[in-house]
Design a protein around this motif. Structure first.
Motif, mmCIF file in Angstrom:
data_model
loop_
_atom_site.group_PDB
_atom_site.id
_atom_site.type_symbol
_atom_site.label_atom_id
_atom_site.label_comp_id
_atom_site.label_asym_id
_atom_site.label_seq_id
_atom_site.Cartn_x
_atom_site.Cartn_y
_atom_site.Cartn_z
ATOM 1 N N HIS A 44 -6.957 14.815 4.204
ATOM 2 C CA HIS A 44 -6.392 13.577 3.663
ATOM 3 C C HIS A 44 -5.830 12.684 4.752
ATOM 4 O O HIS A 44 -5.417 13.155 5.811
ATOM 5 C CB HIS A 44 -5.297 13.909 2.644
ATOM 6 N N ASP A 45 -5.764 11.389 4.428
ATOM 7 C CA ASP A 45 -5.169 10.408 5.342
ATOM 8 C C ASP A 45 -3.652 10.478 5.254
ATOM 9 O O ASP A 45 -3.110 10.355 4.149
ATOM 10 C CB ASP A 45 -5.575 8.992 4.912
ATOM 11 N N PRO A 46 -2.931 10.604 6.375
ATOM 12 C CA PRO A 46 -1.471 10.524 6.305
ATOM 13 C C PRO A 46 -0.983 9.098 6.044
ATOM 14 O O PRO A 46 0.151 8.877 5.646
ATOM 15 C CB PRO A 46 -1.008 11.011 7.683
ATOM 16 N N PRO A 83 -1.088 9.803 -1.694
ATOM 17 C CA PRO A 83 -0.518 10.806 -2.611
ATOM 18 C C PRO A 83 -0.743 12.252 -2.175
ATOM 19 O O PRO A 83 0.123 13.101 -2.394
ATOM 20 C CB PRO A 83 -1.220 10.520 -3.944
ATOM 21 N N SER A 84 -1.897 12.569 -1.583
ATOM 22 C CA SER A 84 -2.153 13.967 -1.186
ATOM 23 C C SER A 84 -1.383 14.292 0.086
ATOM 24 O O SER A 84 -1.754 13.850 1.173
ATOM 25 C CB SER A 84 -3.641 14.209 -0.946
ATOM 26 N N ILE A 85 -0.302 15.029 -0.074
ATOM 27 C CA ILE A 85 0.508 15.460 1.069
ATOM 28 C C ILE A 85 0.474 16.990 1.108
ATOM 29 O O ILE A 85 0.064 17.624 0.135
ATOM 30 C CB ILE A 85 1.959 14.936 0.961
ATOM 31 N N VAL A 115 0.872 -1.183 0.000
ATOM 32 C CA VAL A 115 0.000 0.000 0.000
ATOM 33 C C VAL A 115 0.906 1.228 0.000
ATOM 34 O O VAL A 115 1.727 1.401 0.904
ATOM 35 C CB VAL A 115 -0.921 0.017 1.241
ATOM 36 N N LYS A 116 0.785 2.038 -1.024
ATOM 37 C CA LYS A 116 1.720 3.170 -1.149
ATOM 38 C C LYS A 116 1.354 4.289 -0.167
ATOM 39 O O LYS A 116 0.230 4.311 0.372
ATOM 40 C CB LYS A 116 1.715 3.685 -2.592
ATOM 41 N N PRO A 117 2.256 5.250 0.054
ATOM 42 C CA PRO A 117 1.918 6.403 0.886
ATOM 43 C C PRO A 117 0.795 7.212 0.228
ATOM 44 O O PRO A 117 0.700 7.245 -1.003
ATOM 45 C CB PRO A 117 3.218 7.218 0.911
#
Ligand SMILES: Cc1cc2nc3c(=O)[nH]c(=O)nc-3n(C[C@H](O)[C@H](O)[C@H](O)COP(=O)(O)O)c2cc1C
Length: 372
Positions: free
Chosen positions: A337-339, A312-314, A308-310
């Motif tokens: 967004h989810d961290p 994207p919305s940072i 599961v990648k990090p």
């Protein structure tokens, strides 16, 4: 243009993150299956965000089943589940149609839908659309449990912190012991085999959030009690059908069955799972192949991992482009967004696995198998 999956039990997903409703249609499920609202709600609660390790957009997921269920039992006709979106802030997303988020689907959606896509909250690509999959999956998980088939996942690794693994342990070769562990994982809000690593993992997730960044990880999933003989020898192998569905879950970028890539460093004498008789049952001593040989289940636990990648919305400044003006532009993302996605994705994975299994089992044994 396709949003359906399945051969015998077909799942169609619809909706946008900030639209009025999102939902799912499940067609082909056996008549007479119990639809347990308490269980559906408890599964939806596992996907719901909580605390600093999740987005602050919390939706109560007050779903409605508008067809295919009467008096708490499936009728055998299409089941339609609707979930309203009630907590949206669409203004945060206006510029993303012109300046796409790196790592998200804003740019590819624009290429495919020629700018007609709904950009609000990621539209049809949002993790929000996994809520109806969880509701549908809950019906399937319940039906499978009544046939002695249990699914469960845990966060095997996140932000560099490792949990104990199913692969390589006794759990990978013992369906009964595995069922007990999966039952414990399925009760947990934060699914770990070794709870002593929980605080270290959450600290790392919170630290990434505090920096406006995000982290990824590995989910390990197991299926206990699955009969031998499920899967086709060539194109619809168990691995390929399951991966087809798993790669549909947003942010999943890798799927590995059994010891997967690690088998490449083994000798054949190590990677072969020797057979033995346990009473009248054929079992294997090890389970490097993750319960599958030749694309067909062998009756041992099925075990696989998903990368599961990090998220994207940072919130850090990133390089992007302005699609209208055709020039480079820096992007600072707003919105909620989810961290990390992994702790919310595990119930999504369990749900889609259940939907694949009801499809494959109905193909093998007929629609009524689940209700018998
Ligand atoms: C449960 C769940 C929650 C998610 N939450 C977010 C989020 O808050 N922000 C975000 O940018 N992506 C989130 N995603 C991931 C994106 O939907 C996904 O990365 C995007 O659609 C691009 O698809 P890809 O990563 O598969 O290429 C979430 C995914 C899941 C499964």
């Amino acid at each position: 243009m396709k949003n359906s999956f399945g051969t015998n039990v077909i799942v169609t997903l619809f909706g946008e993150s900030h639209g009025q409703q999102i939902g799912v249609v499940i067609d082909g499920l056996a008549p007479g299956l119990e639809v347990n609202d308490d269980f559906i709600n408890s599964q939806l609660a596992k996907r719901r965000p909580s605390g600093k390790i999740s987005t602050s957009r919390v939706e109560m997921d007050e779903y409605q089943i508008v067809s295919g269920v009467v008096n708490g039992l499936t009728t055998g006709t299409p089941i339609c589940i609707l979930i309203p979106n009630t907590n949206t802030k669409s203004s945060d997303y206006e510029k993303l149609k012109t300046v796409p988020r790196p790592g998200h689907a804003d740019y590819t959606a624009c290429c495919k839908y020629h700018g007609f896509q709904d950009p609000r909250g990621g539209g049809h690509f949002s993790g929000r659309i996994t809520a109806p999959l969880v509701a549908a999956g809950a019906i399937a998980i319940d039906a499978l449990a009544k046939k002695g088939i249990v699914i469960g996942s845990h966060i095997a690794r996140c932000a560099g912190v490792d949990d104990k693994k199913i692969m390589g342990s006794n759990l990978a070769v013992d369906n009964d012991e595995l069922k007990k562990t999966l039952a414990k994982l399925n009760e947990a809000d934060f699914a770990l085999i070794d709870d002593s690593v929980k605080s270290a993992m959450i600290e790392k997730m919170e630290a990434a959030a505090a920096e406006g960044d995000s982290v990824g990880g590995v989910l390990e999933t197991a299926i206990a009690g699955l009969p031998a003989g499920i899967g086709e020898p060539w194109f619809d192998t168990f691995e390929s059908v399951m991966s087809h569905m798993l790669f549909s879950v947003p942010a999943i970028k890798g799927v590995e069955f059994g010891d997967g890539f690690a088998m490449t460093d083994m000798m054949g004498s190590q990677s072969n799972d020797s057979f033995y008789m346990d009473g009248d049952k054929v079992k294997t001593k090890t389970n490097h192949n993750g319960g599958i040989n030749g694309g067909i289940t062998n009756g041992m636990p099925v075990v696989f991992s998903c990368a599961v990648k990090p998220t994207p919305s940072i919130y850090k400044k990133q390089d992007s482009v302005n699609l209208k003006e055709g020039k480079n532009e820096e992007l600072v993302i707003e919105g909620r967004h989810d961290p990390a996605i992994i702790h919310r994705a595990r119930v999504v994975v369990d749900s889609v696995v259940a939907l694949v299994l009801v499809d494959m089992l109905s193909g093998r044994y007929g629609t009524d198998y689940l209700a018998d």
